[in-house]
Motif scaffolding. Structure first.
Motif, mmCIF file in Angstrom:
data_model
loop_
_atom_site.group_PDB
_atom_site.id
_atom_site.type_symbol
_atom_site.label_atom_id
_atom_site.label_comp_id
_atom_site.label_asym_id
_atom_site.label_seq_id
_atom_site.Cartn_x
_atom_site.Cartn_y
_atom_site.Cartn_z
ATOM 1 N N THR A 198 10.983 -6.764 -53.382
ATOM 2 C CA THR A 198 9.841 -7.294 -53.480
ATOM 3 C C THR A 198 8.452 -6.661 -53.456
ATOM 4 O OG1 THR A 198 10.067 -8.210 -51.128
ATOM 5 C CG2 THR A 198 11.156 -9.513 -52.739
ATOM 6 N N SER A 247 10.182 -11.729 -47.837
ATOM 7 C CA SER A 247 9.657 -11.108 -49.160
ATOM 8 C C SER A 247 8.084 -10.265 -48.623
ATOM 9 C CB SER A 247 9.325 -12.191 -50.031
ATOM 10 O OG SER A 247 8.430 -11.785 -51.143
ATOM 11 N N HIS A 299 4.682 -11.383 -51.836
ATOM 12 C CA HIS A 299 4.534 -12.757 -52.462
ATOM 13 C C HIS A 299 2.889 -12.838 -52.885
ATOM 14 C CE1 HIS A 299 7.821 -15.360 -51.831
ATOM 15 N NE2 HIS A 299 7.224 -16.383 -51.687
ATOM 16 N N SER A 345 15.721 -9.364 -57.617
ATOM 17 C CA SER A 345 15.436 -9.001 -56.011
ATOM 18 C C SER A 345 16.624 -9.588 -55.159
ATOM 19 C CB SER A 345 14.440 -9.378 -55.523
ATOM 20 O OG SER A 345 13.016 -8.820 -56.337
ATOM 21 N N SER A 358 13.617 -6.724 -49.146
ATOM 22 C CA SER A 358 12.361 -6.807 -48.895
ATOM 23 C C SER A 358 11.507 -5.707 -49.613
ATOM 24 C CB SER A 358 12.333 -6.621 -47.539
ATOM 25 O OG SER A 358 12.791 -7.781 -46.695
#
Length: 381
Positions: free
Chosen positions: A122, A63, A66, A110, A119
């Motif tokens: 996110t 990710s 975050h 996602s 990826s």
């Protein structure tokens, strides 16, 4: 009560880790990093990295967003301080819960994709969150000036229990405001709880399922397992860890800004995890401590510091050494960190913890090696 039981190996790991964390003001003193503000950052970003590792280290889902949950946790905690009370427990509880719901929504969307597409999704959601916090949701986030405490905040629960003071209040626990190392030890206590929960997740059947997802998700799907709920659960837990870290940032410094949600903050926790060791318990913590040390202490080194460090060298040698070394400290600290990261990726793909395992394995081989018969004394005939 099985939840509180650990294997003997995990119990030893937890005991050593707890001793290291509690003694940080002592063993970090020679490194110039034993002041409360930095120690709090060490504990908070260790929590952030531990939570990210539950997702990336166990499932393999990388990710890049975050930091969005870190920011949501900070905003939620500050609003709890403004509306309800300066007590940290409600702020932390609300931050973890709301970050969890936010992670549930982003993770549900996602996780419809995997690999690089996951990826990118996110990252897109994190940047959307950053832009919303920075310019669109200014009544909630206060935009670029950050959300801060004011004397006019209602703080309903505090007003019911005590008279309003003259200045701005400070966060505390059950009416006791944190000062000095008290804030660090509160963050350290939360870090130990977070580490314990991560240990239980790693050792649980749920953790084994997450490792199976990382190993071969397609094969698990063919065997009849629906892996999406497990991956989504890991994503939510990881987001809650990030929200907890964001709340602690607000506890130690009661403000929340959109910069905590930038993609650079998300990339930083990726570096922490890879540098320390993906999929290990202690590795991300070491990575977080190392990066925050570089950012806060190593970046403050200057030429005078280097001259004191190399004063044992003759002047004709010390001057060029200091000139070259000054390129890697101060404003060039990121160059040093980048070189360290390159060396770790090239020679220790498993991070710093792989180096630790190699060294320990070498010592075990030497200690277990049988004695050489040629060197043994022969009995007299």
């Amino acid at each position: 009560m099985d939840f509180f039981r650990l294997s003997s190996r995990d119990l030893l790991t937890f005991a050593i880790f707890g001793l290291v964390v509690v003694a940080m003001p002592i063993w970090l003193t020679p490194f110039g990093a034993a002041y409360p503000g930095l120690l709090q950052k060490f504990a908070i970003y260790a929590i952030f990295a531990i939570g990210f590792n539950i997702l990336f280290g166990l499932t393999g889902y990388l990710s890049f967003g975050h930091a969005a949950f870190l920011g949501v946790g900070s905003y939620t905690a500050v609003w709890s301080f403004k509306l309800l009370t300066m007590d940290v427990l409600p702020a932390i509880l609300f931050a973890v819960v709301i970050s969890g719901f936010f992670a549930l929504a982003i993770g549900y969307l996602s996780l419809r994709r995997s690999g690089i597409y996951f990826s990118i999704l996110t990252l897109a959601f994190a940047q959307m969150s950053y832009n919303l916090a920075y310019s669109v949701l200014t009544p909630i986030t206060n935009g670029e000036t950050s959300l801060q405490l004011t004397r006019q905040d209602p703080r309903v629960l505090d007003s019911m229990l005590s008279a309003r003071g003259e200045g701005l209040p400070t966060a505390g626990l059950f009416g006791h405001s944190f000062s000095g190392f008290e804030g660090f030890y509160f963050c350290a206590f939360v870090l130990l709880i977070a580490f314990f929960v991560a240990q239980k997740i790693f050792a649980s059947p749920f953790g084994m399922m997450l490792r199976g997802i990382k190993s071969n998700q397609t094969r698990m799907n063919y065997t009849g397992f629906d892996t999406k709920p497990y991956a989504l659960t890991a994503f939510v837990i990881s987001g809650m860890y990030a929200g907890l870290a964001g709340a602690l940032l607000a506890v130690t410094d009661p403000l929340a800004g959109a910069e905590r949600m930038q993609w650079t903050a998300s990339g930083e926790v990726v570096l922490m995890t890879i540098l320390g060791g993906v999929g290990t318990l202690v590795g991300p913590v070491i990575g977080a401590w190392l990066i925050k040390y570089f950012e806060n202490i190593f970046s403050a080194f200057n030429e005078s510091t280097l001259h004191r460090f190399f004063d044992f060298l003759p002047a004709p040698v010390a001057d060029p050494v200091v000139t070259v070394a000054s390129l890697f400290v101060g404003e060039g600290w990121q160059l040093t960190l980048g070189l360290l990261f390159v060396l770790v990726v090239m020679f220790l793909p498993g991070g710093i913890m792989e180096g630790v395992r190699r060294i320990s394995a070498t010592f075990r081989r030497h200690s277990a090696a049988p004695p050489n018969p040629a060197t043994q004394a022969q009995p007299a005939e």
